[in-house]
Design a protein around this motif. Structure first.
Motif, PDB file in Angstrom:
ATOM      1  N   TYR A 139      50.321  16.776 -61.223  1.00 32.44           N
ATOM      2  CA  TYR A 139      49.728  17.227 -62.468  1.00 32.44           C
ATOM      3  C   TYR A 139      50.131  16.254 -63.565  1.00 32.44           C
ATOM      4  CZ  TYR A 139      49.065  19.709 -66.836  1.00 32.44           C
ATOM      5  OH  TYR A 139      48.700  20.031 -68.110  1.00 32.44           O
ATOM      6  N   LYS A 155      42.346  11.762 -73.120  1.00 29.75           N
ATOM      7  CA  LYS A 155      41.941  12.119 -71.761  1.00 29.75           C
ATOM      8  C   LYS A 155      42.467  13.517 -71.472  1.00 29.75           C
ATOM      9  CE  LYS A 155      40.240   8.136 -70.316  1.00 29.75           C
ATOM     10  NZ  LYS A 155      38.927   7.932 -69.825  1.00 29.75           N
ATOM     11  N   ASP A 156      41.699  14.302 -70.728  1.00 30.47           N
ATOM     12  CA  ASP A 156      42.106  15.658 -70.374  1.00 30.47           C
ATOM     13  C   ASP A 156      43.189  15.638 -69.307  1.00 30.47           C
ATOM     14  OD1 ASP A 156      40.265  16.818 -72.106  1.00 30.47           O
ATOM     15  OD2 ASP A 156      38.693  16.901 -70.575  1.00 30.47           O
ATOM     16  N   SER A 157      43.888  16.754 -69.176  1.00 30.44           N
ATOM     17  CA  SER A 157      44.879  16.890 -68.114  1.00 30.44           C
ATOM     18  C   SER A 157      44.172  16.866 -66.765  1.00 30.44           C
ATOM     19  CB  SER A 157      45.674  18.184 -68.285  1.00 30.44           C
ATOM     20  OG  SER A 157      44.806  19.292 -68.186  1.00 30.44           O
ATOM     21  N   VAL A 158      44.921  16.511 -65.739  1.00 29.04           N
ATOM     22  CA  VAL A 158      44.331  16.412 -64.413  1.00 29.04           C
ATOM     23  C   VAL A 158      45.342  16.883 -63.363  1.00 29.04           C
ATOM     24  CG1 VAL A 158      45.011  13.996 -64.081  1.00 29.04           C
ATOM     25  CG2 VAL A 158      43.061  14.894 -62.830  1.00 29.04           C
ATOM     26  N   THR A 159      44.819  17.588 -62.356  1.00 29.49           N
ATOM     27  CA  THR A 159      45.618  18.008 -61.210  1.00 29.49           C
ATOM     28  C   THR A 159      44.957  17.463 -59.951  1.00 29.49           C
ATOM     29  OG1 THR A 159      46.265  20.052 -62.321  1.00 29.49           O
ATOM     30  CG2 THR A 159      46.533  19.986 -59.921  1.00 29.49           C
ATOM     31  N   ASN A 160      45.751  16.826 -59.096  1.00 24.73           N
ATOM     32  CA  ASN A 160      45.248  16.309 -57.828  1.00 24.73           C
ATOM     33  C   ASN A 160      45.975  17.007 -56.684  1.00 24.73           C
ATOM     34  OD1 ASN A 160      43.487  14.143 -58.750  1.00 24.73           O
ATOM     35  ND2 ASN A 160      45.360  13.215 -59.511  1.00 24.73           N
TER      36      ASN A 160
END
Length: 167
Positions: A139, A155-160
């Protein structure tokens, strides 16, 4: 054995941040020679000029906590599992120059470009020597991505999530 529990604290005083300054204007207003223009280019066309400037910078501080543990202390099937965890928190207060006004005393304070305040990673794995599998997640908070524009870009948050296995 093979386990880790760690905590790291860090502080960095960034003396100066090199920031991009960008301005659009008609080529004729730049003071540059007209003979530098390619054939057929109208000197009244807008051109984008970019210049790098030094800003006052600012402090960056934070911590990172990590934990790694194979579960060899568990009985039977469960002894082949393990976990790897990481959490990072960073605070920054970088002073930037106004991207629209070169040599201006107008400044603003924001996070360091491309730096997420919070991020974490977590992995659960299984490995018996023949078969292995792992599932991981990471995250990253949203972050400031560009200060050369007004308004600045985020930039938006991101979860991989990732999975792999092998035999």
């Amino acid at each position: 054995e093979e386990s880790l529990l760690s905590l790291a604290l860090f502080y960095k005083d960034i003396d100066t941040y090199i920031q991009q300054y960008r301005q659009s204007m008609p080529y004729a207003d730049t003071g540059l020679p007209l003979e530098w223009l390619p054939p057929g280019f109208d000197p009244q066309n807008e051109v984008d000029f970019r210049q790098w400037i030094n800003t006052p910078g600012g402090p960056l501080k934070g911590f990172e906590a990590s934990y790694q543990q194979p579960f060899t202390f568990l009985p039977g099937f469960w002894k082949d599992f393990g976990a790897i965890l990481n959490y990072t928190r960073v605070d920054s207060e970088i002073t930037y120059g106004n991207p629209d006004v070169l040599n201006s005393d107008v400044t603003f304070v924001n996070n360091l470009v491309n730096l997420s305040p919070t991020s974490y990673n977590a992995t659960l794995y299984y490995d018996d020597g023949k078969f292995s599998a792992r599932v991981s997640t990471s995250y990253r908070d949203g972050y400031l991505s560009d200060i050369a524009t007004t308004p600045v870009s985020y930039k938006d948050s991101v979860t991989n999530v990732d999975f792999n296995m092998s035999y």
